[in-house]
Motif scaffolding. Structure first.
Motif, short mmCIF file in Angstrom:
data_model
loop_
_atom_site.label_atom_id
_atom_site.label_comp_id
_atom_site.label_asym_id
_atom_site.label_seq_id
_atom_site.Cartn_x
_atom_site.Cartn_y
_atom_site.Cartn_z
N LEU A 266 0.68 -1.08 -0.02
CA LEU A 266 0.07 0.16 -0.16
C LEU A 266 0.70 1.32 0.19
N ILE A 267 2.02 1.13 0.68
CA ILE A 267 3.00 2.33 0.47
C ILE A 267 4.26 2.16 -0.54
N ALA A 268 4.04 1.09 -1.30
CA ALA A 268 5.23 0.89 -2.34
C ALA A 268 5.34 2.08 -3.15
N GLY A 269 6.48 2.36 -3.38
CA GLY A 269 6.93 3.50 -4.35
C GLY A 269 6.48 4.93 -3.75
N GLY A 270 6.25 4.86 -2.64
CA GLY A 270 6.06 6.37 -1.98
C GLY A 270 7.14 6.99 -1.46
N THR A 271 7.18 8.34 -1.24
CA THR A 271 8.43 9.09 -0.72
C THR A 271 8.22 9.50 0.47
N LEU A 272 9.17 9.39 1.51
CA LEU A 272 8.97 9.68 2.73
C LEU A 272 9.34 11.34 2.61
N VAL A 273 8.23 12.13 3.54
CA VAL A 273 8.17 13.61 3.45
C VAL A 273 8.33 14.16 4.69
N GLU A 274 8.23 13.42 5.61
CA GLU A 274 7.91 14.00 6.83
C GLU A 274 8.17 12.61 7.99
N TYR A 275 9.08 13.17 9.04
CA TYR A 275 9.12 12.00 10.29
C TYR A 275 9.14 12.86 11.51
N GLY A 276 8.76 12.00 12.58
CA GLY A 276 8.96 12.94 13.76
C GLY A 276 8.41 11.79 14.90
N GLY A 277 8.81 12.48 16.11
CA GLY A 277 8.54 11.51 17.46
C GLY A 277 7.97 12.37 18.45
N HIS A 278 7.14 12.03 19.21
CA HIS A 278 6.57 12.96 20.20
C HIS A 278 5.93 12.13 21.46
N LEU A 279 5.83 12.41 22.44
CA LEU A 279 5.08 11.84 23.64
C LEU A 279 3.54 11.72 23.52
N ALA A 280 3.04 10.60 23.86
CA ALA A 280 1.54 10.68 23.96
C ALA A 280 1.13 10.16 25.28
N LEU A 281 -0.13 10.53 25.83
CA LEU A 281 -0.74 10.10 26.80
C LEU A 281 -1.13 8.80 26.86
N GLU A 282 -1.23 8.03 27.74
CA GLU A 282 -1.58 6.65 27.98
C GLU A 282 -2.24 6.35 29.17
N GLY A 283 -1.96 7.25 30.04
CA GLY A 283 -2.64 6.93 31.64
C GLY A 283 -4.16 6.76 31.77
N GLY A 284 -4.76 7.69 30.91
CA GLY A 284 -6.23 7.86 31.18
C GLY A 284 -6.55 8.60 32.35
N TYR A 285 -7.72 8.35 32.71
CA TYR A 285 -8.44 9.23 33.78
C TYR A 285 -7.48 9.15 34.96
N ASP A 286 -6.81 8.30 35.44
CA ASP A 286 -5.88 8.03 36.53
C ASP A 286 -4.89 9.09 36.50
N ALA A 287 -4.38 9.56 35.32
CA ALA A 287 -3.14 10.29 35.10
C ALA A 287 -3.38 11.65 35.16
N VAL A 288 -4.84 11.84 35.08
CA VAL A 288 -5.09 13.69 35.00
C VAL A 288 -4.71 14.27 36.53
N PRO A 289 -3.86 15.18 36.32
CA PRO A 289 -3.51 16.07 37.52
C PRO A 289 -4.06 17.05 38.08
N GLN A 290 -3.65 17.72 38.95
CA GLN A 290 -4.48 18.96 39.67
C GLN A 290 -4.65 19.80 38.37
N LEU A 291 -5.84 20.32 38.04
CA LEU A 291 -6.03 21.19 36.84
C LEU A 291 -5.99 22.58 37.17
#
Ligand SMILES: Cc1cc2nc3c(=O)[nH]c(=O)nc-3n(C[C@H](O)[C@H](O)[C@H](O)COP(=O)(O)OP(=O)(O)OC[C@H]3O[C@@H](n4cnc5c(N)ncnc54)[C@H](O)[C@@H]3O)c2cc1C
Length: 457
Positions: A266-291
């Motif tokens: 499905l991606i054969a012949g495609g050209t990489l135009v951008e890449y990157g890394g980032h943090l994502a949230l995974e903790g859900g409700y129990d990870a919500v801090p004092q707002l």
């Protein structure tokens, strides 16, 4: 006391910050939006699917004005082994209307949002990193950027996952590695017609595809692929807590997904135009801090408002809604000229009533279910492969009843475990109906205020 330079300073021109800035500026408040990126969104990354219900409340004409890529009309979920993909596909023109979601690319989308804030009258400053919060008499009174101090009646922290500013100022505690994931993504150029043909899409329509299993080498997390207008966004999210046990690094996980026999063509012949890394949230409700704090509110990812249910990854719609609600809270506080935590407590209460904390509470048990059910990433993709092979293989030998094939495929897992995991999995996505139920009467967490009630954040 010196007069505050601004009514509000917002740190971070992602979806949360730019939405808040727009709503505040429309109400006539003197607001400055600061981002460290050379332009808004230049440092931001999402898998790339935006649920637009929250966006429409602030920007009713978004469908014709915002830089959206494709309307998602096709959903796919695949369980991967090294050689196979067991896929559920759902396609429907009904995946629109109020529940419409679009693929987006963050650089143009975030820039558009920041432009809306500027057009409404906010000052948008990019290329400046805020280094610290300015604290005065136990309250947040502004920000420090390099040698410069800027004061404001309130600071909105929309600086993304693990808000360094909130942590440095002691507003939130040390992060738990199990509450965060690493995301890596590539954007691959294919051409508009090629994207439509390869994914079986009509013009303007798109596909959202999530993967579980082989791509993360059996570790908690998964892969994603979203079709954009003439590119695809493809990547991996995996929890930081699990990475220590993995021999396979995140970039290799992305390569594994790209090499998979179902994805590669499905991606054969495609050209990489951008890449990157980032943090994502995974903790859900129990990870919500004092707002809510004296002179400050936490928004979007900085407030832990992210949701990963395995079949949907959400953060942008929660960020946008929290930005709107924070701004409306600040407008009310501005009317009272009171930016104490007690005056701002309404923010937490309104988030609790909104879909933001209701949805997080609903899926509260999901992160723990994933941690406790490693088979989701190993045994179950294999079970699906074995079951499918026995259903679809025709080799001249005597056919087996389907029930026996399924029993044989499930034997390595054990029937008891299978039923237990299925039951717990259903429970985890079936959620709890109310935030109050999820909280079980936990105490309010509003710093430094006498206004302490039960059952909110
Ligand atoms: C791999 C991956 C896939 C995802 N997929 C999806 C998806 O498909 N759909 C979805 O809805 N969500 C997805 N998310 C989550 C989504 O990206 C976030 O929830 C969303 O970006 C949060 O918006 P925000 O405005 O709170 O923060 P961000 O978008 O992170 O914006 C924070 C901003 O603050 C700025 N900033 C940070 N520190 C400073 C500082 N000290 N000074 C000045 N500026 C600062 C940054 O430059 C940035 O512009 C994904 C996330 C990842 C990592």
């Amino acid at each position: 006391m010196a007069e505050d330079a601004f009514d509000a300073i917002i740190v971070g021109a992602g979806p949360a910050g730019s939405t808040a800035a727009t709503v505040l500026a429309r109400a006539g408040l003197d607001v400055v939006l600061i981002d460290r990126g050379v332009s808004a969104g230049s440092k931001n990354l999402s898998g790339g699917r935006l649920y637009t219900h929250a966006l429409g409340k602030v920007f009713p004409d978004f469908a014709t004005e915002a830089p959206l890529e494709r309307l998602i009309t096709k959903e796919r979920i695949s369980l991967l082994t090294q050689e196979s993909a067991s896929t559920v596909e759902f396609g429907s023109g009904k995946l629109g209307g109020k529940s419409a979601s679009y693929s987006v690319l963050r650089a143009p989308f975030d820039q558009w949002l920041a432009d809306q804030a500027e057009a409404a009258g906010a000052s948008v400053i990019t290329g400046i990193r805020v280094d610290d919060l300015l604290l005065r008499d136990g309250r947040v009174a502004g920000v420090v950027a390099g040698e410069e101090e800027m004061s404001a009646k309130i600071v909105l922290l929309a600086d993304g996952a693990i808000s360094l500013l909130a942590r440095r100022a002691g507003l939130i505690g040390e992060p738990n590695p199990h509450h965060y994931a690493v995301g890596a993504k590539e954007v691959i150029q294919l051409g508009e017609d090629v994207v439509s043909q390869r994914f079986g899409l009509a013009a303007g329509e798109g596909c959202a595809w999530v993967f579980d299993g082989d791509c993360t080498d059996g570790h908690i997390g998964g892969g994603f692929l979203y079709t954009n207008r003439d590119t695809v966004s493809l990547g991996i999210v995996t929890t930081i807590g699990d990475l220590g046990y993995s021999d396979v690094r995140v970039p290799e996980m992305v390569e594994r997904l790209k090499r998979h026999p179902v994805v590669a063509p499905l991606i054969a012949g495609g050209t990489l135009v951008e890449y990157g890394g980032h943090l994502a949230l995974e903790g859900g409700y129990d990870a919500v801090p004092q707002l809510v704090h004296e002179g400050a509110l936490l928004l979007g990812d900085a407030a832990g408002l992210g949701l990963n249910t395995g079949y949907t990854i959400r953060g942008m719609d929660l960020a946008i809604e929290s930005g709107r609600i924070a701004a409306e809270t600040v407008i009310a506080a501005h009317g009272r000229n009171d930016f104490s935590a007690a005056s701002l407590a309404e923010y937490a209460d309104r988030l609790k009533e909104s879909f933001v904390l209701t949805d997080l509470a609903f899926y509260r048990r999901f992160p723990k279910f994933l941690e406790d059910t490693r088979g989701m990433f190993t045994d179950y993709p294999k079970l699906a492969e074995d079951a499918m092979l026995s259903l679809f293989s025709v080799d001249g030998s005597k056919p087996e009843p389907i029930t026996r094939s399924l029993r044989t495929a499930a034997r390595p897992i054990g029937f008891g475990r299978l039923v237990r995991d299925l039951w717990r999995g259903l429970g985890a996505i079936n959620g709890r109906a109310s935030v109050a139920g999820a909280l079980g009467g936990a105490a309010i967490r509003v710093r430094g205020t006498a206004n302490r009630k039960g059952g909110t954040r």
